[in-house]
Design a protein around this motif. Structure first.
Motif, PDB file in Angstrom:
ATOM      1  N   TYR A 276       0.843  -1.187   0.000  1.00 27.32           N
ATOM      2  CA  TYR A 276       0.000   0.000   0.000  1.00 27.32           C
ATOM      3  C   TYR A 276       0.886   1.249   0.000  1.00 27.32           C
ATOM      4  N   LEU A 277       0.571   2.188  -0.860  1.00 24.66           N
ATOM      5  CA  LEU A 277       1.309   3.459  -0.932  1.00 24.66           C
ATOM      6  C   LEU A 277       0.328   4.618  -0.853  1.00 24.66           C
ATOM      7  N   THR A 278       0.512   5.458   0.153  1.00 22.68           N
ATOM      8  CA  THR A 278      -0.214   6.720   0.237  1.00 22.68           C
ATOM      9  C   THR A 278       0.789   7.826  -0.045  1.00 22.68           C
ATOM     10  N   GLY A 279       0.433   8.706  -0.952  1.00 24.32           N
ATOM     11  CA  GLY A 279       1.327   9.807  -1.301  1.00 24.32           C
ATOM     12  C   GLY A 279       0.570  11.119  -1.294  1.00 24.32           C
ATOM     13  N   ALA A 280       1.284  12.206  -0.995  1.00 24.12           N
ATOM     14  CA  ALA A 280       0.629  13.507  -0.929  1.00 24.12           C
ATOM     15  C   ALA A 280       1.592  14.606  -1.336  1.00 24.12           C
ATOM     16  N   VAL A 281       1.029  15.685  -1.865  1.00 23.60           N
ATOM     17  CA  VAL A 281       1.788  16.911  -2.154  1.00 23.60           C
ATOM     18  C   VAL A 281       1.066  18.064  -1.463  1.00 23.60           C
ATOM     19  N   PHE A 282       1.835  19.085  -1.074  1.00 18.43           N
ATOM     20  CA  PHE A 282       1.285  20.183  -0.299  1.00 18.43           C
ATOM     21  C   PHE A 282       1.796  21.521  -0.807  1.00 18.43           C
ATOM     22  N   SER A 283       0.992  22.558  -0.601  1.00 15.59           N
ATOM     23  CA  SER A 283       1.493  23.914  -0.768  1.00 15.59           C
ATOM     24  C   SER A 283       2.375  24.224   0.436  1.00 15.59           C
ATOM     25  N   LEU A 284       3.178  25.300   0.364  1.00 12.44           N
ATOM     26  CA  LEU A 284       4.110  25.598   1.454  1.00 12.44           C
ATOM     27  C   LEU A 284       3.407  25.811   2.794  1.00 12.44           C
ATOM     28  N   ASP A 285       2.225  26.433   2.762  1.00 11.63           N
ATOM     29  CA  ASP A 285       1.523  26.678   4.019  1.00 11.63           C
ATOM     30  C   ASP A 285       0.535  25.569   4.370  1.00 11.63           C
ATOM     31  N   GLY A 286       0.478  24.529   3.538  1.00 10.24           N
ATOM     32  CA  GLY A 286      -0.386  23.395   3.811  1.00 10.24           C
ATOM     33  C   GLY A 286      -1.844  23.608   3.477  1.00 10.24           C
ATOM     34  N   SER A 287      -2.188  24.801   2.980  1.00  5.44           N
ATOM     35  CA  SER A 287      -3.598  25.095   2.701  1.00  5.44           C
ATOM     36  C   SER A 287      -4.127  24.300   1.517  1.00  5.44           C
ATOM     37  N   GLU A 288      -3.257  23.960   0.578  1.00  6.89           N
ATOM     38  CA  GLU A 288      -3.631  23.124  -0.564  1.00  6.89           C
ATOM     39  C   GLU A 288      -2.901  21.799  -0.479  1.00  6.89           C
TER      40      GLU A 288
END
Length: 360
Positions: A276-288
């Motif tokens: 299982y692989l969960t992956g994520a990307v974020f804006s610098l402030d985490g809002s997106e």
């Protein structure tokens, strides 16, 4: 004595033994990690002689700039790889998360050892002992050099402030304890455990709070790809589940074209013959953010790779004692998940994050 690119020593009884030279960073943690690999090799191959060669890297020397701002992909590996290229060492021990997903031509990761706890940990200033990030006072300053950690934690704990802190583990703990600049710092749990400082861990951050970095908690041994004997020797150090998890994570990061200058995080698990692989990307402030999970099968009776050449490298890893079908599935999983997030707008989030980080 030297013979070709290798070094040998003649023992008192006249027996000639090959010297295996292991490159490492000079930091205490790097030396401890390297010693742990050397101990395993000595136990498996009692006739070899091991020689540890320590050196400073670019990342060790530049301590007044955030890692994400330096702009060098091989901050903690370049000098070690130069020594490998010049035959000054035969193998190099790295924290896998320091290794770029694309290695220089002629190098490969010959072993990925069993992963330590990959999660991040909160280390509190002694006067805040017993608290958690959630219970800290408003505007408490938290030290971290990681955009990935800051992006996730800003979103999760908006009452806290996050500021860069650089230096090795010893230096960062000293800055925390002896000054009033930080209420807490965020560090990799694996490093604290290897240093024998588990008692300083106030809180382990679960994936709901902060997913970890690609390869975090795993040690990798890098060699010259042409050294078939060293590749074979190191293959017994591979931990199958860790290899597959890290191949998936590295494939995910590489397909996203991510790095330390953008907030990318993962979580992996092997369970019931599934990866299982969960992956994520974020804006610098985490809002997106964009986050998703995919899985793939790990064949139970998968055979080992029979031939060793550069074609079986997967995101820089040549693990000859781990099933080739499983490795192919793991790599495909990482690429597929990255492709999914890119189709949902991950590229735009990462592009803006990179631009904002460059402008800071």
């Amino acid at each position: 004595m030297e013979q070709g690119q290798f070094k040998y020593i003649r023992n008192e009884d006249g027996k000639v033994s090959r010297v295996i030279r292991i490159g490492t960073r000079k930091s205490e943690l790097a030396r401890i990690q390297t010693a742990s690999v050397a101990d395993k090799l000595k136990e498996l191959y009692p006739d070899i002689i091991l020689e540890i060669v320590a050196m400073s890297t670019t990342g060790d020397k530049i301590l007044d700039t955030a890692l994400s701002k330096i702009g060098e992909k091989s901050l903690f590996t370049k000098e070690l790889e130069t020594a490998l290229e010049k035959n000054m060492v035969d193998l190099v021990v790295h924290s896998l998360k320091d290794l770029p997903t694309t290695l220089p031509v002629g190098f490969t990761i010959a072993a990925v050892l069993k992963r330590e706890n990959p999660h991040d940990a909160v280390v509190l200033h002694p006067k805040h002992a017993g608290k958690t990030l959630e219970s800290l006072p408003v505007n408490s300053v938290i030290g971290t050099s990681s955009l990935r950690r800051a992006a996730q934690l800003k979103k999760r704990f908006p009452h806290l402030e996050f500021k860069d802190i650089r230096g090795n583990l010893n230096t960062r703990l000293k800055k925390l304890d002896e000054k009033e600049d930080f209420v807490a710092i965020i560090l990799a749990a694996a490093g604290l455990k290897r240093m024998g400082w588990e008692n300083r861990i106030s809180q382990i951050l679960e994936p709901e709070d902060c997913m970890y970095a690609v390869g975090q908690g795993a040690l990798a041994v890098e060699i010259r790809a042409s050294d078939a004997d060293i590749l074979e020797m190191l293959s017994v150090l591979n931990d199958g589940d860790t290899v597959l998890r890290c191949i998936a994570e590295r494939a995910f990061l590489r397909h996203l074209e991510g790095g330390c200058s953008v907030p990318v995080a993962v979580h992996t698990e092997v369970k019931d013959s599934q990866l299982y692989l969960t992956g994520a990307v974020f804006s610098l402030d985490g809002s997106e953010s964009l986050k998703d999970t995919m899985q793939t099968s790990i064949p139970v009776n998968d055979k080992c790779q029979e031939e060793v050449d550069e074609k079986v490298q997967r995101v820089g890893v040549t693990a000859i004692k781990v099933g080739s079908e499983s490795q192919a599935n793991a790599e495909r999983l990482g690429v597929d998940l990255a492709t999914l997030l890119l189709s949902k707008g991950a590229k735009e989030i990462l592009t803006v994050a990179r631009q904002l980080n460059d402008a800071r």
